[in-house]
Design a protein around this motif. Structure first.
Motif, PDB file in Angstrom:
ATOM      1  N   ARG B  90      26.452  29.171  44.133  1.00 24.30           N
ATOM      2  CA  ARG B  90      25.698  30.342  44.616  1.00 24.30           C
ATOM      3  C   ARG B  90      24.534  29.958  45.516  1.00 24.30           C
ATOM      4  NH1 ARG B  90      23.456  28.676  40.153  1.00 24.30           N
ATOM      5  NH2 ARG B  90      21.295  29.197  39.672  1.00 24.30           N
ATOM      6  N   LEU B  91      24.101  28.674  45.443  1.00 17.91           N
ATOM      7  CA  LEU B  91      23.021  28.225  46.315  1.00 17.91           C
ATOM      8  C   LEU B  91      23.561  27.397  47.471  1.00 17.91           C
ATOM      9  CD1 LEU B  91      20.401  27.262  43.567  1.00 17.91           C
ATOM     10  CD2 LEU B  91      20.538  29.380  44.889  1.00 17.91           C
ATOM     11  N   GLY B  92      24.875  27.377  47.600  1.00 17.44           N
ATOM     12  CA  GLY B  92      25.489  26.659  48.712  1.00 17.44           C
ATOM     13  C   GLY B  92      25.587  25.163  48.493  1.00 17.44           C
ATOM     14  N   ARG B  93      25.390  24.691  47.250  1.00 13.96           N
ATOM     15  CA  ARG B  93      25.478  23.256  46.994  1.00 13.96           C
ATOM     16  C   ARG B  93      26.943  22.870  46.768  1.00 13.96           C
ATOM     17  NH1 ARG B  93      20.989  23.525  42.318  1.00 13.96           N
ATOM     18  NH2 ARG B  93      22.578  25.006  41.649  1.00 13.96           N
ATOM     19  N   GLN B 267      29.723  34.625  37.324  1.00 17.88           N
ATOM     20  CA  GLN B 267      30.337  35.030  38.597  1.00 17.88           C
ATOM     21  C   GLN B 267      31.858  34.981  38.559  1.00 17.88           C
ATOM     22  OE1 GLN B 267      28.372  32.844  41.903  1.00 17.88           O
ATOM     23  NE2 GLN B 267      27.261  31.953  40.172  1.00 17.88           N
ATOM     24  N   VAL B 268      32.383  34.530  37.433  1.00 20.83           N
ATOM     25  CA  VAL B 268      33.834  34.433  37.334  1.00 20.83           C
ATOM     26  C   VAL B 268      34.477  35.793  37.538  1.00 20.83           C
ATOM     27  CG1 VAL B 268      35.694  34.108  35.662  1.00 20.83           C
ATOM     28  CG2 VAL B 268      33.955  32.354  35.939  1.00 20.83           C
ATOM     29  N   VAL B 269      33.827  36.833  36.999  1.00 22.21           N
ATOM     30  CA  VAL B 269      34.388  38.184  37.166  1.00 22.21           C
ATOM     31  C   VAL B 269      34.448  38.576  38.629  1.00 22.21           C
ATOM     32  CG1 VAL B 269      34.179  39.418  34.999  1.00 22.21           C
ATOM     33  CG2 VAL B 269      32.113  38.864  36.303  1.00 22.21           C
ATOM     34  N   ALA B 270      33.536  37.988  39.421  1.00 19.14           N
ATOM     35  CA  ALA B 270      33.559  38.268  40.857  1.00 19.14           C
ATOM     36  C   ALA B 270      34.513  37.307  41.559  1.00 19.14           C
ATOM     37  CB  ALA B 270      32.152  38.147  41.427  1.00 19.14           C
ATOM     38  N   TRP B 274      35.226  28.590  41.083  1.00 20.05           N
ATOM     39  CA  TRP B 274      35.105  27.132  41.249  1.00 20.05           C
ATOM     40  C   TRP B 274      33.808  26.508  40.720  1.00 20.05           C
ATOM     41  CZ3 TRP B 274      36.125  30.886  44.756  1.00 20.05           C
ATOM     42  CH2 TRP B 274      35.116  31.228  45.651  1.00 20.05           C
ATOM     43  N   PRO B 275      32.658  27.149  40.837  1.00 20.25           N
ATOM     44  CA  PRO B 275      31.472  26.456  40.308  1.00 20.25           C
ATOM     45  C   PRO B 275      31.512  26.347  38.775  1.00 20.25           C
ATOM     46  CG  PRO B 275      30.860  28.344  41.693  1.00 20.25           C
ATOM     47  CD  PRO B 275      32.325  28.459  41.416  1.00 20.25           C
ATOM     48  N   THR B 276      32.338  27.163  38.122  1.00 15.82           N
ATOM     49  CA  THR B 276      32.464  27.091  36.667  1.00 15.82           C
ATOM     50  C   THR B 276      33.576  26.118  36.261  1.00 15.82           C
ATOM     51  OG1 THR B 276      31.793  29.387  36.483  1.00 15.82           O
ATOM     52  CG2 THR B 276      32.925  28.449  34.581  1.00 15.82           C
ATOM     53  N   VAL B 277      34.722  26.283  36.925  1.00 15.12           N
ATOM     54  CA  VAL B 277      35.908  25.557  36.476  1.00 15.12           C
ATOM     55  C   VAL B 277      35.747  24.036  36.614  1.00 15.12           C
ATOM     56  CG1 VAL B 277      38.293  25.058  37.112  1.00 15.12           C
ATOM     57  CG2 VAL B 277      37.570  27.409  36.735  1.00 15.12           C
TER      58      VAL B 277
ATOM     59  N   ALA C 157      41.382  36.110  31.652  1.00 17.88           N
ATOM     60  CA  ALA C 157      40.641  37.379  31.670  1.00 17.88           C
ATOM     61  C   ALA C 157      40.583  37.999  33.059  1.00 17.88           C
ATOM     62  CB  ALA C 157      39.236  37.159  31.122  1.00 17.88           C
ATOM     63  N   VAL C 158      40.314  37.158  34.049  1.00 16.95           N
ATOM     64  CA  VAL C 158      40.174  37.721  35.387  1.00 16.95           C
ATOM     65  C   VAL C 158      41.514  38.181  35.975  1.00 16.95           C
ATOM     66  CG1 VAL C 158      39.416  37.259  37.738  1.00 16.95           C
ATOM     67  CG2 VAL C 158      38.015  36.510  35.792  1.00 16.95           C
ATOM     68  N   PRO C 159      42.562  37.318  35.955  1.00 20.75           N
ATOM     69  CA  PRO C 159      43.819  37.789  36.572  1.00 20.75           C
ATOM     70  C   PRO C 159      44.552  38.838  35.730  1.00 20.75           C
ATOM     71  CG  PRO C 159      44.017  35.508  35.821  1.00 20.75           C
ATOM     72  CD  PRO C 159      42.609  35.901  35.588  1.00 20.75           C
ATOM     73  N   ILE C 160      44.452  38.793  34.406  1.00 22.95           N
ATOM     74  CA  ILE C 160      45.247  39.726  33.590  1.00 22.95           C
ATOM     75  C   ILE C 160      44.335  40.780  32.985  1.00 22.95           C
ATOM     76  CG2 ILE C 160      46.866  39.914  31.661  1.00 22.95           C
ATOM     77  CD1 ILE C 160      47.432  36.890  32.109  1.00 22.95           C
ATOM     78  N   ASP C 161      44.594  41.995  33.308  1.00 26.15           N
ATOM     79  CA  ASP C 161      43.727  43.087  32.893  1.00 26.15           C
ATOM     80  C   ASP C 161      43.618  43.249  31.386  1.00 26.15           C
ATOM     81  OD1 ASP C 161      42.242  44.237  34.715  1.00 26.15           O
ATOM     82  OD2 ASP C 161      43.494  46.016  35.070  1.00 26.15           O
ATOM     83  N   PHE C 162      44.705  42.919  30.685  1.00 28.87           N
ATOM     84  CA  PHE C 162      44.762  43.146  29.246  1.00 28.87           C
ATOM     85  C   PHE C 162      43.653  42.392  28.519  1.00 28.87           C
ATOM     86  CE2 PHE C 162      46.308  41.864  25.051  1.00 28.87           C
ATOM     87  CZ  PHE C 162      46.492  43.108  24.482  1.00 28.87           C
ATOM     88  N   PHE C 163      43.375  41.167  29.012  1.00 30.65           N
ATOM     89  CA  PHE C 163      42.338  40.357  28.361  1.00 30.65           C
ATOM     90  C   PHE C 163      40.968  40.773  28.852  1.00 30.65           C
ATOM     91  CE2 PHE C 163      46.083  37.525  28.250  1.00 30.65           C
ATOM     92  CZ  PHE C 163      46.180  37.379  26.884  1.00 30.65           C
ATOM     93  N   ARG C 164      40.003  40.767  27.944  1.00 33.19           N
ATOM     94  CA  ARG C 164      38.661  41.234  28.266  1.00 33.19           C
ATOM     95  C   ARG C 164      37.724  40.044  28.483  1.00 33.19           C
ATOM     96  NH1 ARG C 164      39.067  46.655  29.237  1.00 33.19           N
ATOM     97  NH2 ARG C 164      41.182  47.066  28.480  1.00 33.19           N
ATOM     98  N   VAL C 165      36.764  40.217  29.395  1.00 36.77           N
ATOM     99  CA  VAL C 165      35.821  39.128  29.634  1.00 36.77           C
ATOM    100  C   VAL C 165      34.699  39.126  28.602  1.00 36.77           C
ATOM    101  CG1 VAL C 165      36.230  38.878  32.097  1.00 36.77           C
ATOM    102  CG2 VAL C 165      34.572  40.569  31.291  1.00 36.77           C
TER     103      VAL C 165
END
Lengths: 681, 303, 320
Positions: B90-93, B267-270, B274-277, C157-165
């Motif tokens: 998120r900070l471009g690093r 940010q994974v939901v967004a 990659w910065p998490t994984v 969670a992200v690709p499959i709607d059924f699973f919740r974050v």
């Protein structure tokens, strides 16, 4: 491979040319190399041989119980006319449930620890089709059949609440549930005390006629085979080398291996002053080794060129007695063990004395007096044999003498008249040097991460005060004296065979030229032939350096051979002590009498078994009066159960702790004991 | 001393036989090593650990950008591929360079904590197992009490109280892992002390220190090695979790795997994964590598 | 059996006492002023004083300890420091309830899967299946839950709607919806615990299969499934029960990472928040709760073992 000459159509168990191998990394390693024999219904057949010869494997293969890498490579096994090798797994289950049973070496391991006895016995009846209710009733009857006094109680108990002997009765009851055609007994009494062994064997003998099954008995104890079996097969390297009736084979052995085995045990009352024991040179071939033409050629004193060129034929010696040997007529040329030339003399001065020593263990659940007022002494060059059932306090006495356990106040352990410190850590080097120990199990007794050289050097420096090269030089010298070679010095214990390990342990005990060596069952884990070599070594060391031994054993034959005097212990007390020759003439303590009568004789002497009633009492709650009165066959009601008998000197150096006057005892013991009591049902 | 001919023969034959059947000690060790080096678990474990050790020692050798500064010319949250291997945060690093630089803190702290725990745990286990008695009873109770609370909870409490510096974190994990190692070593010592060679040593008047150090210890070294490798895995586990909770022992901007996961996972939901994984995978592979190694050492020692 | 339970309970009380001492001692032996560290360098004097009081550092160590013991015995853990007026007990019980839901659901999935995995591996020993189960288990055990949790977020969670974050369902959700929300945390627990439990079950099952009593059962003519059901299982599951007992405390209080990543208000997160906000009364309450859960769980495990194995009953009642 030819069929056994005794083959009959009526055999209940018939094994022909059986070949079995273990798969090790994809290559088969032969264990059984053409085994053939028959057992008729109602007959008992014994298999004998050193460990690793394939006797147990034969038994398990007969019921097709193979390890996952086991493979039957050829031959046939027929039980009651049905071919076991061809059965489907369902047929095999049905066969095991209904027609074949087994009794195992260690009854404690053989039953499920988490299930009640009743559940397990009933299960043997359920598998052959009885309902739960019927099975319960039959379980009750089955326990009565094996003379368990309180079947209701025992059915409700868990295995750990029963003694080994009792459990073996339960296992036998389960084995007989289906009235099997074939009953296999795999070392059924190994690990049990002689008295318990005798009871179990009596039971099997009694049930034998009743069940009419073919019995296959595996035992390394030749006395057990002699007293239990009709016929015997001597096994060597996965083959039977001699077969015949027990009388024929044991009294007229015709194979050099049989002769060697029989000569390695003390027989006919032989003593260390007469002859050495015969130790068969060499070792069994390893499993899977390519076999020479005659399997025994490498160790045979009669071997000729012919033996390594041609497979020996089966030679009939008399009806039903045969041997697989090229030279059966030269059997008398097998050399006898050496005679002992040097005179053996016992000194008069007491080297180590145990005076009024008691040992009480303080436990959360109460005090346990494990030793009560023990008096014993050793002269120079003397062997004192210490016998008694397990739990009698033999090993506690040994460890107390060596300062591992601290004796109770009041007693004393003296070295040449001077009391020693009670704890080994407080003892001066001289006292530590003077008394050392050889243990039963060398695997446990030798530090497995140390080399032989380090084990011995450390012992030398600790016991003699020498250090550095001096200590090592002496260690090497002692190793050589124990017939260990230089190569062994840099090995670690697990690279050595059982016999060699025990030599290292003996060398360690002798490192400081001790006055007394305590040997706690030093040969009970070894095969008879190796045992013979170790006993010879001990006897020879004694002749040379006049060490005294406290020799703890359960083997009456060995103690008779080796001991100058014998002490008998029961529930932490010495009941009798006396010179060996005198003890075997009598009078003797009724307990000693019972112990001696329990030993199965390999010589086929008439037996007059004195059954010991009940179980050995716990030292926690010793019976009042004479501790032995609860099991004594000569008990005097009103006296023995109230007053503790004094130690009475019967003759010079022979004392008995018994209320019966010695003359009366002698008269009583002249007549064979007849059991008038009603058998418990 | 006289020797009889049979005896000499017996001994000679016995020994020859064994010599063929059983390899010498050196050969056993060699065989153990051979087994170890040929075990796939060990090979995979070594490669993984080797890579991270290299990153820890010379991150400059492997990195591509300054891990603390944003990558010039690449916008924040750029997915992997466009100018950077593993994308930017998120900070471009540069995520890759941060992961490479993140190896060092955990590779210093985890072994250090394990060494502390191994040293004291082994000592404690040896002494309580050999002497037993009331001292053992008391120490065992205290160890049991510490074990009854999850190590991570106690670690949070202690690190918070004493301050989240690297020495405190190392000391805390070292302390918290003592009970587990002590318990294992104590059990092994208890079993050894039952054997007759210990009795034999007592009978020759050896001092307790000698018996513990020279007689017993060499026989339980294998147990200690396996236990310590397993603990190393858990030390990494605990360190990473502490960092994830913000107790990293460094600055919030320093590259640190656990901390980076914590700062980026929301940010994974967004779909910025990659910065998490990548830091998460770094922790995962390191733990897996250590576990595989521990297991293959265990197998080799058992054989 | 009675003696065994009494002895076992006494031991638990002793352990609990040691934990109380530890909890009291930690802030006292910290170097410098722990209150300042917790409150932060810029905190006002009032705030600092309040933190000092909440830590009990204005009293002597002995007084702190007796206060704590009194609190425990009167079952009154006091009020939360950051949320005045709310009792510690009410906060703890809410989190405990949430943790219980997660743990029960996780165990219902993990135990059967891992135990069956261990049994299969033991029965098919040295086959590829065994190797897969064992190696997978080895590799995945001691992975931090937040790592596995984060990867599941990305992969599932992200690709499959059924699973919740998140794992915390909206208020008033049905039971099934709650399960749906808890699914990923439970998968995470399964991943981390599968190998551990499967391997222990495998080892003890192999011991049981190789033992003489199993041979006796086969020789009696029982089928493989009968031998397993009647003879092997009861012996081989004893160590598994013991391990689950010791791990329950961790499942309740140690899953801080997992609870944070899935935003789940369990005990672990409550304790972490308590530490973070210097809410010492709440922290004490949380840690004590976890310790008591551990104690009860190991007690229950020992009782189950005693019931399964009569020899354990004997050795435990006479003291080890």
């Amino acid at each position: 491979m030819t069929a056994s000459p005794t083959a009959t159509d009526t055999a209940a168990l018939s094994i022909r040319d059986l070949e079995m191998a273990y798969m090790v990394r994809g290559t088969p390693r032969a264990v059984l190399r053409g085994v053939s024999f028959d057992v008729r219904a109602g007959e008992a057949y014994g298999l004998v041989g050193e460990s690793g010869c394939g006797k147990s494997t034969t038994a398990y293969t007969a019921l097709r119980y193979l390890p996952s890498n086991g493979l039957i490579q050829g031959g046939t096994i027929s039980v009651g006319g049905r071919e076991v090798t061809a059965m489907s797994s369902k047929e095999l289950r049905e066969f095991r449930a209904n027609h074949a049973s087994m009794v195992y070496q260690d009854p404690v391991q053989a039953v499920n620890p988490v299930l009640k006895i009743g559940r397990q016995v009933a299960e043997s009846f359920e598998v052959i089709g009885h309902s739960k209710g019927e099975a319960k009733e039959l379980a009750h009857k089955a326990l009565q059949r094996v003379h368990i006094a309180d079947p209701e109680g025992v059915l409700e108990r868990y295995p750990h609440q029963l003694s080994g002997g009792m459990l073996q009765r339960v296992v036998i009851a389960m084995a007989l549930a289906s009235d099997p055609l074939l009953l296999v007994l795999d070392e059924p009494t190994t690990g049990l005390d002689a008295t318990v062994e005798a009871e179990v064997l009596d039971l099997v003998r009694e049930l034998r006629d009743e069940i009419g099954a073919a019995i296959l008995l595996i035992a390394h104890n030749l006395g057990v085979i002699r007293t239990m079996c009709d016929r015997v097969g001597i096994m060597y390297a996965g083959r039977i080398v001699e077969e015949g009736t027990v009388e024929d084979v044991f009294d007229n052995p015709s194979h050099p291996y049989t002769v060697g085995l029989l000569n390695s045990i003390p027989r006919h009352g032989a003593r260390k002053t007469d002859r050495e024991l015969f130790s068969i040179p060499g070792n069994l071939p390893q499993i899977g080794d390519p076999l020479p033409t005659c399997v025994y050629v490498a160790r045979c004193p009669l071997a000729t060129d012919k033996c390594s060129a041609e497979v020996p034929p089966i030679v009939a010696r008399s009806d039903g007695h045969w041997t697989r040997c090229h030279h059966p007529d030269r059997i008398d040329e097998v050399p006898l063990p050496d005679e002992v030339s040097t005179a053996h003399n016992v000194g008069t001065e007491e080297v180590i004395g145990v005076h009024g020593v008691s040992k009480t263990f303080h436990q959360r659940s109460g005090d346990v007096p494990a030793l009560v007022g023990v008096d014993l002494g050793f002269a120079e060059g003397e062997t004192l044999g210490l016998v008694g059932e397990s739990g009698s306090g033999k090993s506690t006495l040994a460890k107390t003498m060596l300062g591992v356990h601290e004796p109770d106040e009041g007693g004393a352990i003296t070295l040449r008249g001077r009391p020693m410190a009670t704890k080994s850590i407080d003892r001066e080097t001289e006292s530590i040097r003077a008394i050392q120990m050889v243990f039963q199990n060398p695997d446990s007794a030798l530090n497995r991460s140390w080399t032989v050289r380090r084990i011995l050097t450390r012992a030398v420096s600790k016991l003699t005060g020498k250090s550095g090269d001096d200590a090592e030089a002496q260690a090497v010298q002692i190793a050589h004296a124990m017939q260990l070679s230089d190569r062994h010095l840099d090995m670690r214990p697990r690279q050595l065979s059982g016999g060699l390990k025990q030599r290292v342990a003996i060398a360690r005990a002798f490192a400081g030229d001790p006055d007394v060596v305590v040997a706690d069952e030093p040969t009970s884990a070894l095969d008879v032939s190796v045992q013979a070599a170790i006993l010879n070594l001990l006897a020879e060391l004694q002749r040379d350096v006049r060490t005294s031994y406290l020799f703890i054993t359960h083997d009456i034959g060995v103690v008779r051979y080796l001991a100058d005097r014998i002490a008998v212990m029961y529930v932490g007390r010495v009941m009798e002590v006396g010179p060996t020759d005198v003890m075997f003439e009598g009078p003797i303590h009724p307990y000693t009498e019972a112990l001696l009568s329990a030993v199965p004789s390999v010589d086929g002497e008439a037996e007059n078994r004195i059954p010991l009633k009940g179980e050995i009492p716990s030292p926690k709650n010793p019976p009042p009066g004479c501790v032995f009165h609860t099991r004594c066959h000569r008990v005097i009601e009103g006296t023995c159960d109230k007053i503790e008998p004094p130690m009475v000197e019967v003759s010079l150096g022979h004392s008995i702790k018994c209320h019966i006057p010695p003359d009366e005892l002698l008269e009583m013991q002249k007549v064979p004991w007849v059991d008038h009591s009603v058998p418990e049902l | 001393m006289t020797t009889t001919p049979e005896n000499i023969e017996t001994v000679a034959a016995e020994s020859d036989d064994r010599a063929v059947a059983v390899a010498t000690r050196k050969q056993v060790r060699k065989e153990q090593r051979r087994l170890l080096f040929r075990s796939p678990s060990f090979i995979i474990g070594t490669i993984i650990i080797g890579f991270w050790v290299l990153s820890g020692l010379w991150p400059e050798l492997l990195d591509r950008f300054d891990p603390k500064a944003s990558v010039p010319g690449v916008s924040p949250r750029t997915p992997p591929g466009d100018g950077t291997w593993w994308g930017t945060d998120r900070l471009g690093r540069d995520v890759y360079s941060r992961v490479v630089h993140g190896a060092r803190p955990i590779l210093i702290a985890a072994p250090a904590a394990t060494v502390i725990a191994a040293f004291f745990g082994t000592l404690l286990g040896l002494f309580t197992g050999y002497f037993r008695g009331w001292v053992d009873e008391i120490i065992s109770r205290i160890l049991e009490a510490i074990l009854s609370i999850p190590a991570i909870l106690l670690a949070i409490v202690i690190v918070f109280t004493f301050g989240a510096t690297t020495p405190v974190i190392i000391g805390t994990i070292g302390f918290l892992f003592i009970p587990a190692i002590a318990r294992t070593v104590r059990a092994a010592t208890l079993a050894e002390a039952q054997l007759d060679y210990v009795t034999a040593a007592q009978m020759r008047g050896e001092r307790s220190l000698f018996i513990i150090g020279r007689e017993i210890f060499p026989n339980i070294v294998g147990v200690v090695i396996v236990e310590v490798t397993v603990r190393l895995g858990y030390a990494i586990f605990t360190l990473a979790t502490l960092a994830f909770l913000g107790l990293s022992g460094g600055n919030a901007t320093d590259p640190n795997w656990g901390l980076d996961v914590a700062q980026n996972y929301q940010q994974v939901v967004a779909e910025v994964w990659w910065p998490t994984v990548f830091p998460a995978l770094a922790i995962g592979t390191l733990v897996i590598g250590v576990n595989l190694m521990a297991d293959s050492i265990d197998e080799a020692l058992k054989s | 059996m009675k003696r065994f339970i009494i002895r076992r309970l006494l031991l638990s009380v002793v352990t609990l006492g040691i934990i109380l001492i530890l909890i009291t001692l930690i802030p006292n032996i910290a170097p410098g002023d722990p209150a300042r560290k917790i409150a932060g360098g810029t905190a006002s004097p009032e705030r600092l004083a309040a933190v000092t009081e909440s830590l009990g550092l204005d009293k002597s160590v002995i007084e702190q300890l007796t206060d704590l013991v009194t609190d425990v015995f009167t079952l009154d853990l006091g009020e939360s420091f950051t949320r005045p007026g709310t009792s510690v007990w009410s906060l703890v019980s809410t989190s405990l309830f949430n943790s219980t839901k997660l743990v029960v659901f996780a165990l219902l999935l993990v135990l059967p899967v891992a135990i069956i995995g261990g049994l299969v591996a033991a029965y098919r020993r040295d086959t590829w299946l065994d190797r897969v189960i064992v190696n997978l288990g080895v590799a995945l055990s001691s992975l931090p839950e937040f790592v596995v949790g984060a990867l599941f977020l990305v992969l599932l969670a992200v690709p499959i709607d059924f699973f919740r974050v998140v794992a915390d369902p909206p208020a008033g959700a049905s039971f099934l919806t709650e399960l749906q929300y808890l699914l990923l945390p439970v998968f995470t627990v399964l991943t981390v615990y599968f190998g551990y439990i499967a391997r222990i079950t495998r080892a003890s099952t192999i011991t049981a299969i190789e033992s003489d009593y199993t041979r006796t059962a086969f020789m009696r003519g029982l089928s493989t499934s009968e031998v397993f059901r009647k003879h092997v299982l009861r012996n081989s599951l004893v160590p598994t029960v013991a391990v689950v007992g010791t791990q329950l405390g961790y499942l309740f209080g140690g899953m801080v990472g997992l609870e944070l990543i899935y935003n789940y208000p369990g005990l672990g997160r409550m304790i972490f928040d308590a530490v973070d906000s210097a809410d010492y009364p709440l922290l004490r309450g949380g840690v004590l709760t976890v310790a008591i859960i551990y104690m009860l769980a190991t007690l229950a495990a020992d009782l189950i073992i005693a019931w399964m194995n009569p020899r354990a009953r004997l050795s435990l009642s006479e003291g080890s």
